[in-house]
Design an enzyme around this catalytic site. Sequence first.
Site, short mmCIF file in Angstrom:
data_model
loop_
_atom_site.label_atom_id
_atom_site.label_comp_id
_atom_site.label_asym_id
_atom_site.label_seq_id
_atom_site.Cartn_x
_atom_site.Cartn_y
_atom_site.Cartn_z
N GLU A 174 -11.01 9.11 -8.46
CA GLU A 174 -10.15 8.03 -7.97
C GLU A 174 -10.24 7.87 -6.45
O GLU A 174 -9.37 7.27 -5.81
CB GLU A 174 -8.70 8.29 -8.39
CG GLU A 174 -8.52 8.39 -9.90
CD GLU A 174 -8.31 7.04 -10.62
OE1 GLU A 174 -7.59 6.20 -10.07
OE2 GLU A 174 -8.87 6.85 -11.72
N HIS A 249 -1.46 9.59 -8.51
CA HIS A 249 -2.47 9.92 -7.49
C HIS A 249 -1.82 10.89 -6.51
O HIS A 249 -0.61 10.81 -6.28
CB HIS A 249 -2.91 8.68 -6.70
CG HIS A 249 -3.80 7.74 -7.44
ND1 HIS A 249 -3.64 6.38 -7.39
CD2 HIS A 249 -4.87 7.97 -8.22
CE1 HIS A 249 -4.59 5.80 -8.13
NE2 HIS A 249 -5.34 6.75 -8.64
N CYS A 371 -1.90 3.17 -0.29
CA CYS A 371 -2.81 2.72 -1.36
C CYS A 371 -3.65 1.55 -0.88
O CYS A 371 -4.79 1.36 -1.33
CB CYS A 371 -2.04 2.22 -2.57
SG CYS A 371 -0.96 3.43 -3.31
O1 SUG Z 1 -4.30 2.42 -10.30
N1 SUG Z 1 -1.78 -0.04 -10.27
C1 SUG Z 1 -2.67 0.84 -9.54
C2 SUG Z 1 -1.98 1.35 -8.31
C3 SUG Z 1 -2.93 2.12 -7.42
C4 SUG Z 1 -2.23 2.77 -6.28
N2 SUG Z 1 -3.17 3.44 -5.46
C5 SUG Z 1 -2.98 4.66 -4.88
N3 SUG Z 1 -1.96 5.42 -5.18
N4 SUG Z 1 -3.87 5.06 -4.05
C6 SUG Z 1 -3.13 2.01 -10.43
O2 SUG Z 1 -2.33 2.48 -11.23
C7 SUG Z 1 -1.23 -1.71 -11.97
C8 SUG Z 1 -1.83 -3.00 -12.50
C9 SUG Z 1 -0.93 -3.69 -13.48
O3 SUG Z 1 -0.22 -3.02 -14.22
O4 SUG Z 1 -0.94 -4.95 -13.50
C10 SUG Z 1 -2.24 -0.85 -11.24
O5 SUG Z 1 -3.42 -0.90 -11.54
#
Ligand code: SUG
Length: 447
Positions: A174, A249, A371
């Site tokens: 990730e 994460h 993020c």
């Molecule tokens: O991968 N949310 C992302 C959020 C990523 C956050 N990034 C870090 N923590 N670095 C994920 O879970 C949600 C999309 C939706 O449900 O429409 C989403 O993909």
Amino acid sequence: MSSIEVNFDGLVGQTHHYAGLSIGNHASLYNRNGLSNPKKAVLQGLKKMKILLNQGFVQGIVPPQPRPNVNALRALGFSGTNEQLLRYVGKTSPLLLSAFSSASSMWTANAATVSPSADSRDGKVHFTVANLNSKLHRSFEVLTTSSILRAIFNNRNYFCHHNALPQQSDFGDEGGANHNRLCKQYDTQGIQLFVYGRKAFGNGIVPQRYPARQTLEASEAVSRLHQLNPQYTIFVQQNPVAIDSGVFHNDVISVSNQYLLFHHQYAFLNQKSVLKQLFDKSALLELPFINIEVPESEVTMQDAITSYLFNSQILTKSDGKMLIVVPEECRRCKNVWRYLNNLIEHISCPINEIQVFNLRESMQNGGGPACLRLRVVLNKDEFSAVNSGCILTDYRYKQLIKWVEKHYRDRLHSNDLVDPQLLNEVYQALDELTQLLMLGSIYDFQQ
Ligand code: SUG
């Protein structure tokens, strides 16, 4: 200091919506089917970038990806004109259409793992694109992310690009969201801290409720590709209890900057031993490691998850002191706000300023300030080799605001994804954006 950390923020795409696609990410699940505002979302991100630029920080820009991803849908056997295809998928598999339309590439912390030249044997900046294979909608980001990064960091003398690891969950990766670096100055040898959620091979404790997205084997592969010195590379496991509580994460429970690690009491498995390793390695490098561990008694794990306290950006200011960039949700949480305000009063704490940003549109999908950015440490020569079109200036900010006003909708629901006009709007906007950011033809639809 001859190297700087440049934060490359993802611009939110025009199909930003709430689809509930990420099991283990509470915000994503709880906001499923809500009405989104893509225009507000991109403007909130741009405002963060501009305010930091005004304060003297160097800010990079990563463009969104074309969505709905009709090419990927065609590869699954859907056919017809774009209009027919979108209507058919929308009617028969709306969740699939959502997954193939997600604007998730905005969270560039997950785009890649980046290692600065100071830590790599060949003296180059290394990038490994994350395969993001734990979530269908995210796994489609890989190829375009790779094209984008190669277009931004387009100089073989300084930058070394690696393809994503094998697209299989044993190598789940990730990117920068599970990677921290500690250093004295950005340009001195650092300690790279890789945080995994489970081991793919052999025994070990694993979370019971939610998936662990990152494996140890993936982190080890990235460290080999980046030619890191094993003496200064550490692999530690994220606390499975944290993952099961909604910390999908590591950047939701810990963040580093320079010689500072800011984290929750329950961030890591065997936390005492993790910290001992960090102190020992720091001593070898004469690195003045500062550890700020936030106790559960002051900020509970749940407070940390709802406020995104640890998804903050900690940035070094020109006077050497640090600024912490937090989302508005931190001010709303009494315990977190009290903790933060007490923290900056401490004479021994390098952080002496808090800045609050409203990033609600992204937060509602589980994406806070950290993020939205990919950290890239660059020395002067490396910085001069970066595509300057992707570095924010006052002029480029104004152009981007005009571009947003022209192309973005101010409301979107997953039902709107079938509209073929939306796809046309996306292609037109992205085509203009690649010119504005001087990126050339990076998207499939431009070939
Ligand atoms: O991968 N949310 C992302 C959020 C990523 C956050 N990034 C870090 N923590 N670095 C994920 O879970 C949600 C999309 C939706 O449900 O429409 C989403 O993909």
